[in-house]
Design an enzyme around this catalytic site. Structure first.
Site, PDB file in Angstrom:
ATOM      1  N   THR A   1     -22.623  -4.437  31.493  1.00 39.00           N
ATOM      2  CA  THR A   1     -22.472  -3.432  32.537  1.00 39.00           C
ATOM      3  C   THR A   1     -23.081  -2.149  32.021  1.00 39.00           C
ATOM      4  O   THR A   1     -22.902  -1.815  30.855  1.00 39.00           O
ATOM      5  CB  THR A   1     -20.984  -3.183  32.841  1.00 39.00           C
ATOM      6  OG1 THR A   1     -20.394  -4.378  33.341  1.00 39.00           O
ATOM      7  CG2 THR A   1     -20.813  -2.077  33.875  1.00 39.00           C
TER       8      THR A   1
ATOM      9  N   THR B   1     -17.437  -2.260  28.939  1.00 38.62           N
ATOM     10  CA  THR B   1     -18.377  -3.340  29.214  1.00 38.62           C
ATOM     11  C   THR B   1     -17.880  -4.596  28.519  1.00 38.62           C
ATOM     12  O   THR B   1     -17.179  -4.514  27.513  1.00 38.62           O
ATOM     13  CB  THR B   1     -19.800  -2.986  28.729  1.00 38.62           C
ATOM     14  OG1 THR B   1     -20.704  -4.048  29.070  1.00 38.62           O
ATOM     15  CG2 THR B   1     -19.837  -2.760  27.227  1.00 38.62           C
ATOM     16  N   GLY B   2     -18.220  -5.756  29.072  1.00 40.39           N
ATOM     17  CA  GLY B   2     -17.795  -6.993  28.433  1.00 40.39           C
ATOM     18  C   GLY B   2     -17.195  -7.978  29.417  1.00 40.39           C
ATOM     19  O   GLY B   2     -17.597  -8.050  30.578  1.00 40.39           O
ATOM     20  N   ASP B   3     -16.217  -8.723  28.949  1.00 34.80           N
ATOM     21  CA  ASP B   3     -15.569  -9.773  29.734  1.00 34.80           C
ATOM     22  C   ASP B   3     -14.624  -9.134  30.748  1.00 34.80           C
ATOM     23  O   ASP B   3     -13.453  -8.897  30.481  1.00 34.80           O
ATOM     24  CB  ASP B   3     -14.813 -10.710  28.799  1.00 34.80           C
ATOM     25  CG  ASP B   3     -14.269 -11.933  29.517  1.00 34.80           C
ATOM     26  OD1 ASP B   3     -14.217 -11.924  30.765  1.00 34.80           O
ATOM     27  OD2 ASP B   3     -13.892 -12.899  28.837  1.00 34.80           O
ATOM     28  N   GLY B   4     -15.153  -8.865  31.927  1.00 34.61           N
ATOM     29  CA  GLY B   4     -14.399  -8.129  32.930  1.00 34.61           C
ATOM     30  C   GLY B   4     -13.149  -8.819  33.413  1.00 34.61           C
ATOM     31  O   GLY B   4     -12.166  -8.159  33.750  1.00 34.61           O
TER      32      GLY B   4
ATOM     33  N   ARG C   1     -15.776 -13.456  43.238  1.00 36.90           N
ATOM     34  CA  ARG C   1     -15.242 -12.859  42.020  1.00 36.90           C
ATOM     35  C   ARG C   1     -15.681 -11.401  41.892  1.00 36.90           C
ATOM     36  O   ARG C   1     -16.822 -11.043  42.132  1.00 36.90           O
ATOM     37  CB  ARG C   1     -15.713 -13.652  40.808  1.00 36.90           C
ATOM     38  CG  ARG C   1     -15.234 -13.101  39.461  1.00 36.90           C
ATOM     39  CD  ARG C   1     -16.246 -12.242  38.784  1.00 36.90           C
ATOM     40  NE  ARG C   1     -15.865 -11.897  37.413  1.00 36.90           N
ATOM     41  CZ  ARG C   1     -16.481 -10.989  36.685  1.00 36.90           C
ATOM     42  NH1 ARG C   1     -17.512 -10.333  37.187  1.00 36.90           N
ATOM     43  NH2 ARG C   1     -16.087 -10.732  35.443  1.00 36.90           N
ATOM     44  N   VAL C   2     -14.738 -10.549  41.507  1.00 40.12           N
ATOM     45  CA  VAL C   2     -15.011  -9.146  41.197  1.00 40.12           C
ATOM     46  C   VAL C   2     -14.491  -8.875  39.795  1.00 40.12           C
ATOM     47  O   VAL C   2     -13.381  -9.287  39.452  1.00 40.12           O
ATOM     48  CB  VAL C   2     -14.334  -8.201  42.212  1.00 40.12           C
ATOM     49  CG1 VAL C   2     -14.484  -6.744  41.777  1.00 40.12           C
ATOM     50  CG2 VAL C   2     -14.920  -8.407  43.606  1.00 40.12           C
ATOM     51  N   GLY C   3     -15.277  -8.196  38.991  1.00 36.94           N
ATOM     52  CA  GLY C   3     -14.878  -7.891  37.623  1.00 36.94           C
ATOM     53  C   GLY C   3     -14.287  -6.507  37.478  1.00 36.94           C
ATOM     54  O   GLY C   3     -13.797  -5.902  38.438  1.00 36.94           O
ATOM     55  N   ASP C   4     -14.365  -5.970  36.268  1.00 36.64           N
ATOM     56  CA  ASP C   4     -13.725  -4.691  35.964  1.00 36.64           C
ATOM     57  C   ASP C   4     -14.547  -3.491  36.399  1.00 36.64           C
ATOM     58  O   ASP C   4     -13.996  -2.408  36.619  1.00 36.64           O
ATOM     59  CB  ASP C   4     -13.455  -4.588  34.459  1.00 36.64           C
ATOM     60  CG  ASP C   4     -14.728  -4.615  33.633  1.00 36.64           C
ATOM     61  OD1 ASP C   4     -15.652  -5.359  33.999  1.00 36.64           O
ATOM     62  OD2 ASP C   4     -14.793  -3.896  32.621  1.00 36.64           O
TER      63      ASP C   4
END
Length: 393
Positions: A243, A294-297, A271-274
């Site tokens: 991100t 940033t990363g594994d949301g 799907r929606v992430g962080d």
């Protein structure tokens, strides 16, 4: 006569004292901002004491997305001290990454979902008003961060999602166009040819480890719940889910933070992430500072690490330590993830922390760089031996 003499001496004494005080004020060094280097694994910080004039204005963003930082810095410098430009800097900087398809994880033509479609998430947060504009699952619109800005400036909502967000974008003058490219189509075709491996399904049949579905729920005994929490099937890594998170601060400590991403590769549609979630992907507060993640949301959004980092700074922690605290909250519960945090206080001191990678690069532009205001910095991430004994916050 004696009375007048005493009075004169008293006046001279007061004058001498006042002169001494003024002299001390005028000759004392300019206040500096404490920002000593942190020796903790997985953190970095400004390594020397700097004055406010040396630290602000500033732009900082995740990863080595240089062009985005350069453009944001140029915009910030359009006014003296970056005044009234922080929002423009963040939006245009993130937009640059969308256009460049940074690492194929920002903007169109990357991270196709299970149906081969690219969807976008983005957010802008104003640290003065605490207002947020965000979009999630945005379809057929390339300018995600600019649509998020329109949500911020033209609605009383915080977030719009999916097809309705796209309709809003059309109403605001944005044109619909396909976000699929030949490259993203090839990625999707290769994935489907390999039995849709890896994917994000669990507790379904047929077995998601060897097939593409369609899937149906599989009853799961309570004794399997702990086992099913493992995330070994799909490793989120450097090129899978980046991100761009960006923070801009002017000389009057006005702050904006923003994010943009196309999410996790081969995600389940919807799907929606962080990234578009306030407190998860980014958080800004003029009274304290800001943070971006940033990363594994899917993991990180459960813990609101950006908010945790800002609140740690509010409690007096330096940015590097605050960033690490945000990650430690996650590590207490989930060690199979990759992520990084950048934290900046309102005065321009900054720090970063990361986990699950060897190191984490980020871009910084500020007067502290002298003849090289825009620079790439890195932080070594928390190593394997540092995974144990994670303390609760």
């Amino acid at each position: 006569m004696r009375t007048h003499l005493r009075a004169s001496l008293w006046v001279l004494c007061l004058a001498s004292t006042a002169f001494s005080i003024l002299a001390a004020v005028n000759t004392s060094p300019k206040p500096t901002l404490a920002s000593a280097f942190s020796g903790k694994a997985g953190t970095t910080a400004v390594k020397a004491n700097k004055t406010t004039d040396e630290l602000l204005p500033m732009v900082i963003n995740t990863w080595n997305f240089t062009a985005a930082n350069v453009l944001a810095w140029r915009i910030l410098k359009q006014s003296k001290g970056g005044l009234r430009q922080t929002r423009n800097a963040v939006v245009e900087g993130c937009s640059k990454c969308e256009k460049l398809q940074c690492d194929r994880t920002v903007g169109y033509g990357g991270s196709p979902d299970e149906l081969g479609e690219t969807t976008l998430d983005a957010m802008v947060m104003d640290g003065a008003t605490m207002d947020v504009g965000a979009v999630a699952g945005l379809r057929r619109i390339k300018d995600a961060i600019k649509v998020a800005r329109h949500v911020l400036e033209h609605t009383q909502h915080t977030m719009l999602v999916g097809d309705a967000a796209s309709a809003f974008a059309n109403a605001m003058g944005f044109e619909s166009e396909s976000l699929v490219t030949p490259e993203s189509k090839d990625m999707w075709l290769q994935w489907t040819a390999e039995n849709c491996q890896p994917n994000f399904w669990k507790n379904v049949h047929p077995d998601p480890k060897v097939s593409c579905g369609p899937y149906k729920p599989r009853p799961t005994p309570l004794t399997r719940w702990k086992e099913d929490r493992a995330r070994n099937e799909y490793e989120i890594g450097r090129k899978n889910h980046d991100t761009i998170g960006m923070i801009a601060i002017d000389v009057e400590n006005n702050i904006h933070a923003g994010t943009s991403t196309n999410g996790a590769n081969h995600k389940i549609p919807g799907r929606v992430g962080d990234s578009p979630i306030p407190g998860a992907g980014a958080y800004a507060d003029n009274e304290v500072g800001a943070a971006v993640a940033t990363g594994d949301g899917d993991v990180m959004m459960r813990f609101l690490p950006s908010l945790l980092a800002v609140e740690a700074m509010r409690a007096g922690k330096p940015p590097a330590e605050a960033a690490q605290k945000g990650l430690r909250r996650i590590l207490k519960h989930q060690k199979d993830f990759m992520g990084a945090l950048i934290a900046v206080d309102r005065l321009g001191n900054y720090g970063a922390a990361c986990y699950g990678l060897a190191e984490f690069p980020f871009m910084v532009s500020s007067p502290a760089g002298a003849d090289r205001p825009t620079r790439l910095e890195t932080v070594k991430c928390i190593a394997g031996q540092d995974k144990v004994n994670i303390v609760a916050l």
